[in-house]
Scaffold this motif. Structure first.
Motif, PDB file in Angstrom:
ATOM      1  N   ALA A 445       0.656  -1.127  -0.021  1.00  0.00           N
ATOM      2  CA  ALA A 445       0.017  -0.086   0.223  1.00  0.00           C
ATOM      3  C   ALA A 445       0.956   1.278   0.123  1.00  0.00           C
ATOM      4  O   ALA A 445       1.446   1.653   0.852  1.00  0.00           O
ATOM      5  CB  ALA A 445      -1.066   0.086   1.161  1.00  0.00           C
ATOM      6  N   ASP A 446       0.993   1.916  -1.213  1.00  0.00           N
ATOM      7  CA  ASP A 446       1.798   3.037  -1.315  1.00  0.00           C
ATOM      8  C   ASP A 446       0.761   4.178  -1.091  1.00  0.00           C
ATOM      9  O   ASP A 446      -0.190   4.350  -1.752  1.00  0.00           O
ATOM     10  CB  ASP A 446       2.117   3.272  -2.773  1.00  0.00           C
ATOM     11  CG  ASP A 446       2.919   4.684  -2.872  1.00  0.00           C
ATOM     12  OD1 ASP A 446       3.063   5.316  -1.834  1.00  0.00           O
ATOM     13  OD2 ASP A 446       3.003   5.000  -4.157  1.00  0.00           O
ATOM     14  N   THR A 447       0.926   4.920   0.253  1.00  0.00           N
ATOM     15  CA  THR A 447      -0.234   5.525   0.792  1.00  0.00           C
ATOM     16  C   THR A 447       0.210   7.158   0.546  1.00  0.00           C
ATOM     17  O   THR A 447       1.252   7.557   1.128  1.00  0.00           O
ATOM     18  CB  THR A 447      -0.558   5.459   2.197  1.00  0.00           C
ATOM     19  OG1 THR A 447       0.629   5.812   2.977  1.00  0.00           O
ATOM     20  CG2 THR A 447      -0.732   3.903   2.543  1.00  0.00           C
ATOM     21  N   TRP A 448      -0.640   7.853  -0.272  1.00  0.00           N
ATOM     22  CA  TRP A 448      -0.333   9.283  -0.351  1.00  0.00           C
ATOM     23  C   TRP A 448      -1.331  10.201   0.386  1.00  0.00           C
ATOM     24  O   TRP A 448      -2.561   9.979   0.463  1.00  0.00           O
ATOM     25  CB  TRP A 448      -0.594   9.739  -1.932  1.00  0.00           C
ATOM     26  CG  TRP A 448      -0.402  11.253  -2.015  1.00  0.00           C
ATOM     27  CD1 TRP A 448       0.798  11.893  -1.992  1.00  0.00           C
ATOM     28  CD2 TRP A 448      -1.251  12.081  -1.769  1.00  0.00           C
ATOM     29  NE1 TRP A 448       0.551  13.250  -2.143  1.00  0.00           N
ATOM     30  CE2 TRP A 448      -0.757  13.515  -1.796  1.00  0.00           C
ATOM     31  CE3 TRP A 448      -2.671  12.215  -1.484  1.00  0.00           C
ATOM     32  CZ2 TRP A 448      -1.626  14.760  -1.933  1.00  0.00           C
ATOM     33  CZ3 TRP A 448      -3.359  13.462  -1.500  1.00  0.00           C
ATOM     34  CH2 TRP A 448      -2.905  14.758  -1.675  1.00  0.00           C
ATOM     35  N   GLN A 450      -0.997  14.052   3.378  1.00  0.00           N
ATOM     36  CA  GLN A 450      -0.034  15.152   3.821  1.00  0.00           C
ATOM     37  C   GLN A 450      -0.670  15.482   5.344  1.00  0.00           C
ATOM     38  O   GLN A 450      -1.478  14.933   5.526  1.00  0.00           O
ATOM     39  CB  GLN A 450      -0.351  16.358   2.946  1.00  0.00           C
ATOM     40  CG  GLN A 450      -0.454  16.189   1.533  1.00  0.00           C
ATOM     41  CD  GLN A 450      -0.965  17.393   0.808  1.00  0.00           C
ATOM     42  OE1 GLN A 450      -1.960  17.939   0.968  1.00  0.00           O
ATOM     43  NE2 GLN A 450       0.099  18.043   0.046  1.00  0.00           N
ATOM     44  N   THR A 451       0.409  16.077   5.837  1.00  0.00           N
ATOM     45  CA  THR A 451       0.024  16.793   7.100  1.00  0.00           C
ATOM     46  C   THR A 451      -1.319  17.471   6.986  1.00  0.00           C
ATOM     47  O   THR A 451      -2.162  17.366   7.953  1.00  0.00           O
ATOM     48  CB  THR A 451       0.806  17.791   7.706  1.00  0.00           C
ATOM     49  OG1 THR A 451       2.500  17.075   7.671  1.00  0.00           O
ATOM     50  CG2 THR A 451       0.842  18.230   9.097  1.00  0.00           C
ATOM     51  N   GLU A 452      -1.501  18.182   6.065  1.00  0.00           N
ATOM     52  CA  GLU A 452      -2.980  18.769   5.864  1.00  0.00           C
ATOM     53  C   GLU A 452      -4.242  17.932   5.860  1.00  0.00           C
ATOM     54  O   GLU A 452      -5.177  18.139   6.342  1.00  0.00           O
ATOM     55  CB  GLU A 452      -3.084  19.988   4.749  1.00  0.00           C
ATOM     56  CG  GLU A 452      -1.757  21.020   4.716  1.00  0.00           C
ATOM     57  CD  GLU A 452      -0.524  20.597   4.318  1.00  0.00           C
ATOM     58  OE1 GLU A 452       0.134  19.301   4.286  1.00  0.00           O
ATOM     59  OE2 GLU A 452       0.414  21.392   3.672  1.00  0.00           O
ATOM     60  N   GLY A 534      -0.317  20.776  -3.699  1.00  0.00           N
ATOM     61  CA  GLY A 534       1.255  21.182  -4.017  1.00  0.00           C
ATOM     62  C   GLY A 534       1.839  20.121  -4.471  1.00  0.00           C
ATOM     63  O   GLY A 534       2.952  20.290  -4.885  1.00  0.00           O
ATOM     64  N   ASP A 535       1.157  19.032  -4.722  1.00  0.00           N
ATOM     65  CA  ASP A 535       1.839  17.894  -5.653  1.00  0.00           C
ATOM     66  C   ASP A 535       1.229  17.838  -7.051  1.00  0.00           C
ATOM     67  O   ASP A 535       0.177  18.270  -7.146  1.00  0.00           O
ATOM     68  CB  ASP A 535       1.467  16.651  -4.919  1.00  0.00           C
ATOM     69  CG  ASP A 535       2.423  16.165  -3.676  1.00  0.00           C
ATOM     70  OD1 ASP A 535       3.831  16.119  -3.727  1.00  0.00           O
ATOM     71  OD2 ASP A 535       1.673  16.107  -2.650  1.00  0.00           O
ATOM     72  N   GLY A 536       2.132  17.176  -7.826  1.00  0.00           N
ATOM     73  CA  GLY A 536       1.879  16.867  -9.220  1.00  0.00           C
ATOM     74  C   GLY A 536       1.156  15.271  -9.267  1.00  0.00           C
ATOM     75  O   GLY A 536       1.870  14.421  -8.602  1.00  0.00           O
ATOM     76  N   GLY A 549       5.292  13.961  -7.648  1.00  0.00           N
ATOM     77  CA  GLY A 549       6.225  14.986  -6.602  1.00  0.00           C
ATOM     78  C   GLY A 549       5.682  16.548  -6.543  1.00  0.00           C
ATOM     79  O   GLY A 549       4.862  16.736  -7.252  1.00  0.00           O
ATOM     80  N   ARG A 550       6.436  17.313  -5.709  1.00  0.00           N
ATOM     81  CA  ARG A 550       5.963  18.565  -5.277  1.00  0.00           C
ATOM     82  C   ARG A 550       6.097  19.350  -6.571  1.00  0.00           C
ATOM     83  O   ARG A 550       7.038  19.411  -7.447  1.00  0.00           O
ATOM     84  CB  ARG A 550       6.734  19.287  -4.351  1.00  0.00           C
ATOM     85  CG  ARG A 550       6.536  18.269  -2.901  1.00  0.00           C
ATOM     86  CD  ARG A 550       5.465  18.558  -2.107  1.00  0.00           C
ATOM     87  NE  ARG A 550       4.706  19.713  -2.007  1.00  0.00           N
ATOM     88  CZ  ARG A 550       3.821  20.038  -0.948  1.00  0.00           C
ATOM     89  NH1 ARG A 550       3.438  18.956  -0.503  1.00  0.00           N
ATOM     90  NH2 ARG A 550       3.420  21.524  -0.953  1.00  0.00           N
ATOM     91  N   VAL A 551       5.113  20.444  -6.668  1.00  0.00           N
ATOM     92  CA  VAL A 551       5.324  21.463  -7.867  1.00  0.00           C
ATOM     93  C   VAL A 551       5.707  22.755  -7.252  1.00  0.00           C
ATOM     94  O   VAL A 551       5.521  23.737  -7.923  1.00  0.00           O
ATOM     95  CB  VAL A 551       3.870  21.363  -8.555  1.00  0.00           C
ATOM     96  CG1 VAL A 551       3.626  20.074  -9.314  1.00  0.00           C
ATOM     97  CG2 VAL A 551       2.647  21.897  -7.676  1.00  0.00           C
ATOM     98  N   HIS A 560      11.364  13.739   5.240  1.00  0.00           N
ATOM     99  CA  HIS A 560      11.109  15.006   6.128  1.00  0.00           C
ATOM    100  C   HIS A 560      10.823  16.145   5.295  1.00  0.00           C
ATOM    101  O   HIS A 560      11.638  16.358   4.121  1.00  0.00           O
ATOM    102  CB  HIS A 560      12.157  15.251   6.956  1.00  0.00           C
ATOM    103  CG  HIS A 560      12.589  14.158   8.169  1.00  0.00           C
ATOM    104  ND1 HIS A 560      11.719  13.597   8.453  1.00  0.00           N
ATOM    105  CD2 HIS A 560      14.114  13.821   8.297  1.00  0.00           C
ATOM    106  CE1 HIS A 560      12.322  12.652   9.354  1.00  0.00           C
ATOM    107  NE2 HIS A 560      13.689  12.976   9.225  1.00  0.00           N
ATOM    108  N   ARG A 561       9.512  16.966   5.318  1.00  0.00           N
ATOM    109  CA  ARG A 561       9.379  17.876   4.704  1.00  0.00           C
ATOM    110  C   ARG A 561      10.057  19.388   4.834  1.00  0.00           C
ATOM    111  O   ARG A 561      10.152  19.478   6.073  1.00  0.00           O
ATOM    112  CB  ARG A 561       7.762  17.867   4.531  1.00  0.00           C
ATOM    113  CG  ARG A 561       7.019  19.252   4.000  1.00  0.00           C
ATOM    114  CD  ARG A 561       5.693  18.788   4.018  1.00  0.00           C
ATOM    115  NE  ARG A 561       4.869  20.036   3.797  1.00  0.00           N
ATOM    116  CZ  ARG A 561       3.452  20.222   3.808  1.00  0.00           C
ATOM    117  NH1 ARG A 561       2.894  19.074   4.197  1.00  0.00           N
ATOM    118  NH2 ARG A 561       2.819  21.183   3.528  1.00  0.00           N
ATOM    119  N   LEU A 562      10.416  19.957   3.868  1.00  0.00           N
ATOM    120  CA  LEU A 562      11.394  20.828   4.119  1.00  0.00           C
ATOM    121  C   LEU A 562      11.033  22.046   3.084  1.00  0.00           C
ATOM    122  O   LEU A 562      10.974  21.772   1.847  1.00  0.00           O
ATOM    123  CB  LEU A 562      12.753  20.679   3.953  1.00  0.00           C
ATOM    124  CG  LEU A 562      13.649  20.412   5.279  1.00  0.00           C
ATOM    125  CD1 LEU A 562      15.145  20.285   4.683  1.00  0.00           C
ATOM    126  CD2 LEU A 562      13.887  21.510   6.111  1.00  0.00           C
TER     127      LEU A 562
END
Ligand code: WT7
Length: 687
Positions: A445-448, A450-452, A534-536, A549-551, A560-562
């Motif tokens: 299970a590749d789970t997508w 976000q914190t949000e 914020g992802d594509g 990935g992020r756009v 770790h998100r930076l």
């Protein structure tokens, strides 16, 4: 309650049309992907999972299409059935994405700690709630629901004695030890709002989060211990709150030794106070929309935002997604094996709130994947009888590199579902996970999410085979779309775009602490009616979703998100730095590495490069934390590529850092095109 057999393709098409999920007329493959999903559900789920279909999880809807068509009813029934409410809700979904409003079960009342603890006590008091896998593998401990209850109640009373009231924010700066769960739930018990700050953050980073949250009370430990190394946590906190009178109490747990400086009148050893406190503390009755916690996360600007999660919808969504994705049922006996740190959202949702809401034991993993050997994960799985396992692609890549001999197949027989989270999983790592760890049989299970979003949004369903590297399917009630640059939905298949969500789910963050405008501007303003991730993403020819990935200017280093701006701000504090531009670049283990282009002031151009690089790395460690230490520091002696209006062209820098220099795109708008050649030459020397 409609049964699965009543769903025919006519209904499916009508649902799709009404919701405009896709243009069914032009997109047969997409339609088929959803129909396949629905058709496959009852048969295969039953066959594979010993007769347990998700009928008992999703009370109304059995198919994705129905889950979307009746999403409010579905979430409401799940919330009513699964959680214990002090007062039932009559309002369900009052969200309005076009206004940036998310609200669920508004008039319901409940308490999160009561849902995670008290209601399990009559039947499961002596069941393991926490499996603490300490850094030293010989010292594992189990904590029952009864012990969890005693500790949480005592700590809640201690917090009250230190003046913490409903609505106050308490900062928690702790490693992975039971105290971190006690602290989160003790806050929840008295209606205080916890703000967990990952123990790997530096003093500067902790300070700004304590200041922003306006915490009067901070909870920490003397030291932390990872891979046999002692890390001075209290000392770091002391530096963080030096001359910060706002902090009145520092409640210190004992992890390693008590030989740390304690400021009298401010710092206390909290276990002593807990021992003297009553083990009974009445849980506050909270509104479903009252905040449960803040969690700071990075965005495209330099200042992390404190996302606010609330109580009723968040608990509903974490429990429900844990059930749907990992096939967990209330009071399952195997502990859930999520190896994430509670300093991040994965730890909040799938170490603490999801499993405990369902009365399921949960793993607290204090160590690293390779300590004392790269068999550590598999030893833990074996010793604690873990069958559902959740980790990050970074950890997997580290273990792949260590070699297959460390994976002891006999120890992994129980594993049935293997989850991945935090960053895109590359096809090789996916295949290794499936074949070597899962013996070809476990479900990946590749789970997508976000914190949000608070919980998993896109993941393969149990009954489908999955594809190496694809997040596959929206979960029940989730409506993802792809937008073009103008904000129009991209229909059909074999297309890419900006990933957005078109319907509010109960677990989404409600606001940015003290800055609602920033929440609205960041997520809802770009395209009215949508939440912008914020992802594509790409929808392949079968209608399955791949996260690309992020756009934006957010990078993902070892999960770790930076924000690149945070690293730039840190670099810019060094007197030698004239300007800095930071981008992510592909990194074999970390997923993305940190590549810093630094332009030095003329007065510093002849400084010893290596010494300066070390100083700059040190500055980033100090400003953010060790995990943000740059991989490459590239002194751009002739300057950075800029537009004539002076804007750094990051698109070009990203390509240079990645070594993709064949096609740099249009460079005609650059003010000094020759700098590009210098940068490419230097990059090839560095990497
Ligand atoms: C960002 C969110 C989700 C909890 C941990 C991270 C990236 C997350 C995946 C995945 C591709 C992923 C996205 C997302 N991301 N999961 N399965 N495939 N990318 O939470 O720190 O808020 O980061 O992580 O870019 O936007 P976070």
């Amino acid at each position: 309650v409609p049964s699965v057999s009543t769903v025919d393709s006519v209904l499916s098409k009508a649902c799709l049309k009404r919701l405009a999920i896709a243009d069914a007329g032009t997109s047969q493959a997409l339609l088929k992907s959803v129909e396949d999903l629905d058709d496959a559900h009852p048969k295969q789920a039953k066959g594979r999972r010993a007769g347990r279909s998700h009928g008992d999880i999703l009370p109304v809807t059995h198919t994705y299409l129905q889950s979307v068509a009746q999403r409010q009813q579905m979430f409401a029934e799940y919330a009513a059935k699964t959680l214990t409410w002090r007062k039932a809700f009559s309002k369900v979904d009052e969200s309005d994405l076009s206004e940036g409003v998310v609200s669920w079960f508004k008039d319901g009342r409940l308490n999160a700690s009561e849902n995670c603890i008290d209601r399990h006590l009559p039947t499961h008091a002596h069941r393991t709630a926490l499996v603490w896998e300490t850094d030293n593998p010989d010292h594992a401990q189990k904590i029952t629901f009864q012990q969890l209850s005693d500790n949480v109640n005592r700590l809640a009373n201690v917090l009250k004695a230190h003046g913490v009231k409903r609505g106050d924010r308490v900062t928690i700066y702790l490693p992975m030890m039971p105290a971190i769960v006690y602290s989160m739930l003790a806050c929840a018990r008295i209606g205080a709002v916890h703000s967990v700050v990952f123990a790997g953050f530096s003093d500067t980073a902790v300070r700004s989060r304590i200041e922003d949250a306006e915490s009067k009370v901070v909870i920490t430990a003397d030291n932390s211990i990872r891979a046999g190394k002692i890390i001075p946590l209290k000392k770091t906190l002391d530096a963080a709150i030096k001359d910060l009178p706002q902090v009145e109490s520092v409640l210190t747990f004992s992890r390693v030794a008590r030989d740390v400086p304690m400021q009298s009148g401010r710092d206390v050893f909290v276990e002593d106070e807990m021992a003297a406190a009553s083990p009974v503390c009445n849980a506050e009755s909270m509104g479903a929309e009252d905040p449960l916690f803040l969690l700071y996360t990075s965005g495209s600007t330099g200042k992390p935002k404190g996302l606010v999660h609330t109580t009723g919808g968040y608990l509903t969504y974490t429990a429900m997604t844990l059930q749907t994705v990992f096939d967990i049922h209330k009071y399952d006996s195997d502990p859930f094996g999520c190896f994430a740190d509670c300093g991040w959202i994965t730890g909040h949702s799938y170490v603490v709130y999801g499993p405990l809401t369902l009365g399921v034991g949960t793993l607290l993993f204090e160590s690293t994947p390779t300590f004392p050997t790269p068999s550590r994960y598999w030893d833990v799985v074996h010793r604690h009888e873990i069958s559902k396992f959740y980790t990050s692609p970074t950890a997997l890549r580290t273990l792949i590199k260590a070699g297959n001999k460390h994976v002891h197949r006999h120890k992994l027989k129980r594993l049935s579902i293997l989850g991945s989270v935090g960053e895109p999983i590359n096809a090789d790592a996916w295949q290794w996970y499936k074949d070597v760890v899962g013996g070809g049989k476990a479900h990946i299970a590749d789970t997508w999410w976000q914190t949000e979003t608070g919980g998993i949004m896109i993941a393969p369903r149990l009954q489908t085979l999955g594809k190496a590297g694809a997040a596959m399917h929206p979960l029940p009630g989730v409506v993802p779309v792809l937008l073009d640059a103008q904000g129009a939905e991209i229909q059909g298949v074999d297309v890419s775009g900006a990933l957005a969500l078109k319907a509010a789910t109960p677990g989404m963050a409600r606001t940015v602490f003290k800055d609602h405008q920033r929440y609205v501007d960041t997520y809802f303003r770009p395209h009215k009616g949508y939440y912008i991730t914020g992802d594509g993403a790409r929808r392949d020819k079968d209608g399955h979703i791949w996260i690309t990935g992020r756009v934006d200017d957010v990078i993902n280093v070892s999960g770790h998100r930076l924000g690149t701006a945070e690293v730039e701000n840190a670099l810019q504090t060094h007197p030698a730095v004239a300007e800095a531009a930071v981008v992510g670049f592909p990194h074999a283990i970390k997923g993305e590495g940190i590549y810093c282009f630094v332009n030095l002031k003329d007065t510093h151009k002849s400084t010893d490069a290596e010494a300066l690089q070390n100083e700059l790395r040190q500055i980033v460690r100090k400003e953010i934390g060790g995990f943000a230490s740059p991989d490459v520091i590239h002194f751009a002696l002739t300057g950075l590529p800029k537009t004539r209006s002076g804007k750094v062209m990051r698109r070009i820098l990203r390509k240079i850092a990645a070594g993709n220099t064949e096609d740099l795109g249009d460079t005609s708008t650059l003010s000094e095109p020759q700098v590009v050649g210098d940068l490419i030459a230097k990059r090839n020397e560095l990497l």
